[in-house]
Design an enzyme around this catalytic site. Structure first.
Site, PDB file in Angstrom:
ATOM      1  N   ASP A  34      -5.133   8.143  11.353  1.00  0.00           N
ATOM      2  CA  ASP A  34      -6.350   7.586  10.702  1.00  0.00           C
ATOM      3  C   ASP A  34      -7.412   7.771  11.754  1.00  0.00           C
ATOM      4  O   ASP A  34      -7.538   7.429  12.991  1.00  0.00           O
ATOM      5  CB  ASP A  34      -6.226   6.610   9.703  1.00  0.00           C
ATOM      6  N   GLY A  61       0.767  -1.083   0.067  1.00  0.00           N
ATOM      7  CA  GLY A  61       0.143   0.157  -0.093  1.00  0.00           C
ATOM      8  C   GLY A  61       0.749   1.312  -0.031  1.00  0.00           C
ATOM      9  O   GLY A  61       2.177   1.180   0.246  1.00  0.00           O
ATOM     10  N   ASP A  89      -4.572  40.386  39.252  1.00  0.00           N
ATOM     11  CA  ASP A  89      -6.012  40.624  38.570  1.00  0.00           C
ATOM     12  C   ASP A  89      -7.083  39.651  38.670  1.00  0.00           C
ATOM     13  O   ASP A  89      -6.840  38.760  39.567  1.00  0.00           O
ATOM     14  CB  ASP A  89      -5.377  40.315  36.979  1.00  0.00           C
TER      15      ASP A  89
END
Ligand code: ADQ
Length: 735
Positions: free
Chosen positions: A142, A29, A508
């Site tokens: 995949d 493949g 803050d």
């Protein structure tokens, strides 16, 4: 030595057992070829399923398989028949495959299959984790393994992880229907680099990331907790030389050396002066548009009957996933269609369709590629499609025409092919005629360009490019100047704190002490926070100052009976301990009545946004708006405001999902400097999360411990992940 581990559902090997004798054969493949250099490099390893279930293997065989694959630098993940049925045929191929290819009507959402998908991803993770060390690189492949990157990252944060998706990533409108969407996205985000075939899939993925996980995305960087995840497109290529060389060799074969198939193909071509073959090759999959292609061919024969007895469609379909009902249905439909059309049009010397339902050896594939005048590749949806590229690579005489569906990823880089919409039979029929009649010069000029690109961007190059980008993510931390506030830095800081005689903590509020709420008024301090602040504030020789852009009225209400030091409105108002509020800056507010209507037009045109009117500033909040629309609007608003504010001594601050307009002469930096001037502090700590805090970091002396909340560009020396860590850090000051 660091290594690279490849992980895919199947190993690049075929294993056969006959009479207890085991044989392995490498797969041919495209992926196996592309990954070859990565796999062979150093002590590389490929992890995947062998193709044999646990039930098929006894202990002896199982050991034999392990030994055999380990010789090929592979390791197996043991899967049971149940896993294969539920994880592979089930969730991967009945849920993810159809959904990601826009076949919603085929998509099943089965909880038991999802559970199996998770279990099997964990099985893959276990084998990967057994085989990797810090500093290694893992490349996951995949849709079967979307959860794997996170499973690896959670246990081994110091490995580099890449992920490549071989199928499309669907648009947000499709993906949002998926019941476990957050989990899936978080699974993928365990990676450092996410690769897709095309920019469109990348765009769809980022859109889901922004809308579902509400993460910040800058170009192709995703800000994810304390990491940056890169997203990019890498169009997969083929082993060009293998196909090209095979075709050259094929051309030099003598008649007697030719295959039986080739002789039959030659017979057809030699039968008449205009005899031509049209090729179609795919896996038998409903995404490949096989029935559509046959119907379009029928339409063509009816519309242009002059081609009857001259052209033949050679259709090769490779059996695939035949355990899944939709594939069985497709097979039946294809058989019927071929039968009907052949029955309808065939003459004694001609059948319009030659149909093969089987896998073919490579040499026969080459026979088909080189003998076909036209390749008709018309998937309904396809991640890339390598067949189209293989056909082009075998055209050694530079003749032949490729008809390609615009729904295949490959169409993005194969503009010289004849692109069609696979649902438009009229267009396909006309294009087929055009292809069959195309003059050689035109064929050649198209093929030349296509071949040049395919040769350059081969599958090997694809793998190299991906690895290059993946390796580059290792240096991403250098972009952010701040260091992570780790145990060691904390030790240094707390020992300085203990030794100090006069300490100052500048804190803050929003995004630092408390997380963001959709409505700013919901971000009230909770009892835990108040308890920590009380403790901090009661410490000897320690001044705690909450320094915020909030308005005085809100803090007055929230901290009514507390004797904290408070600075509000970015530094307009100050309240020190039990004293009264004191105005630090005298400010004009007449500009507000001019700016408000402008902001209102943005609220009207941007659903989910609103204006917060503070005493000395105006804030336009867009936390709940569509992130992409908001991004466009913020640029627009910035442009509009920039032209207005210059003569008004105003400045525009971009906070965390908010744009604030206020007088330029006030900011947290100025306020912090004033406070500092009062005493000779020998320990200063300041912490904040957004732009407005940068003014404060900038003004503080070099010795200060400045900390940014979140993983962003900053002037601060250190960064921490989020509000939970901030609270943890603050409570350590009180121990
Ligand atoms: P596939 O859906 O399998 O791959 P494709 O890219 O066309 O689709 O690859 C098919 C491969 O099988 C080709 O290399 C072809 O030569 C080979 N092949 C086809 N018919 C054959 C036959 N009868 N006998 C032997 N070999 C045959 C998935 C995605 C694609 C994406 C690839 C790679 O669905 O969109 O391009 O992965 O990422």
């Amino acid at each position: 030595m660091n290594k690279t581990v490849i992980v895919s559902n199947r190993l690049p090997l075929q294993i056969q057992i006959e009479n207890n004798i085991l044989k392995t054969k490498p797969s041919v493949g495209g992926l196996a070829t592309g990954m070859k250099s990565v796999h062979e490099d150093g002590n590389g390893l490929w992890i995947g399923w062998s193709g044999l279930t646990e039930e098929e293997l006894n202990e002896d065989l199982s050991n034999k398989v392990k030994n055999a694959v380990s010789k090929q630098k592979c390791a197996t993940v043991p899967l049971t028949q149940y896993d294969v049925n539920n994880f592979y045929f089930g969730f991967s191929n009945k849920t993810l495959w159809p959904l990601f290819h826009y076949f919603m009507e085929y998509t099943e959402f089965e909880n038991s299959q999802w559970e199996s998908y998770k279990t099997v991803n964990q099985k893959f993770a276990d084998v990967v984790l057994e085989n990797i060390n810090d500093g290694d690189t893992v490349w996951v492949h995949d849709y079967q393994l979307l959860l794997l990157p996170k499973l690896i990252r959670d246990k081994k944060p110091n490995v580099t992880i890449g992920f490549f998706l071989h199928i499309p990533f669907p648009s947000y409108e499709i993906f949002r229907t998926f019941p476990w969407r957050e989990e899936l996205l978080n699974g993928m985000l365990g990676s450092d680099l996410l690769g897709f075939h095309t920019y469109d899939y990348e765009r769809h993925f980022l859109s889901s990331i922004k809308r579902i996980l509400r993460l910040d995305v800058k170009f192709n960087d995703i800000q994810y907790h304390d990491r940056i995840v890169k997203v990019d497109s890498f169009p997969m290529g083929i082993d060009y030389d293998k196909f090209h060389d095979a075709a050259l060799k094929h051309a030099s074969l003598k008649k007697e050396e030719k295959s039986e198939l080739q002789r039959r193909l030659d017979d057809h071509i030699q039968a008449g002066s205009n005899a031509k073959l049209i090729l179609s090759i795919d896996r038998m999959d409903y995404t490949k548009g096989i029935p559509n292609r046959i119907k379009a061919f029928e339409y063509f024969l009816n519309k242009y009957p002059e081609f009857k007895e001259k052209v033949r469609l050679v259709m090769l379909a490779v059996p695939s996933r035949s355990d899944v009902p939709q594939y069985q249905k497709l097979k039946r439909e294809t058989d019927e269609l071929v039968g009907r059309i052949n029955g309808q049009f065939a003459t004694v010397s001609w059948t319009p369709i030659w149909y093969f339902y089987r896998s073919m050896p490579f040499d026969n594939l080459i026979d088909l590629y080189v003998s076909s005048h036209v390749a008709m590749i018309t998937p309904i949806r396809d991640g890339m499609n390598l067949v189209a590229k293989e056909y082009i690579a075998t055209r050694t005489n530079q003749d032949g025409v490729l008809i390609l569906s615009e729904m295949a990823g490959a169409s993005k880089e194969m503009n010289e092919a004849l692109l069609i919409n696979p649902n438009n039979f009229e267009e396909i029929a006309d294009t087929l005629k055009h292809a069959l009649e195309m003059p050689f010069d035109e064929q050649q000029s198209r093929i030349k360009i296509l071949q040049k690109r395919l040769q350059r961007y081969s599958v090997e190059k694809w793998a190299k490019e991906f690895m290059k980008s993946l390796n580059a993510t290792k240096n991403i931390d250098a972009v952010i100047v701040a260091k992570k506030m780790n145990e060691e830095n904390q030790d240094t800081m707390f020992s300085a704190f203990k030794k100090a005689k006069k300490r100052l903590l500048l804190l803050d509020y929003d995004g630092t002490l408390v997380g963001f709420k959709n409505n700013p008024l919901d971000a009230k301090p909770d009892t835990n926070l108040i308890a920590t602040l009380d403790k901090l504030n009661n410490q000897e020789q320690t001044d705690v100052v909450i320094i915020s852009g909030r308005d005085r009225e809100t803090f007055e209400k929230w901290f009514a009976n507390k004797n904290y030091n408070l600075i509000t409105d970015h530094g307009v108002w100050l309240k020190s301990k039990a004293n009264d509020w004191n105005m630090l800056e005298r400010l004009k507010t007449d500009w507000m009545e001019n700016i408000t209507p402008i902001l209102e037009t943005f609220v009207d045109r941007t659903p989910g946004t609103f204006i917060e009117k503070k005493k000395y500033s105006l804030a336009w909040h867009y936390r709940k708006a569509d992130p992409e629309l908001a991004q466009i609007r913020t640029i627009e608003l910035n442009t509009v405001l920039t032209s207005l504010i210059s003569n008004n001594d105003l400045s525009v601050l971009k906070g965390n999902k908010v744009i604030e307009i206020k007088s330029s002469s006030v900011n947290k930096g100025r306020a912090a400097s004033r406070w500092l001037a009062q005493k000779n502090y020998d320990f200063i700590f300041a912490i904040g999360d957004d732009w407005t805090d940068e003014y404060m970091f900038e003004e503080l002396p070099e010795t200060a411990f400045t900390v940014k909340v979140g993983f962003k560009k900053t002037q601060a020396k250190y960064y921490v992940k989020g509000t939970e860590i901030v609270r943890d850090l603050l409570s350590k000051f009180t121990n």
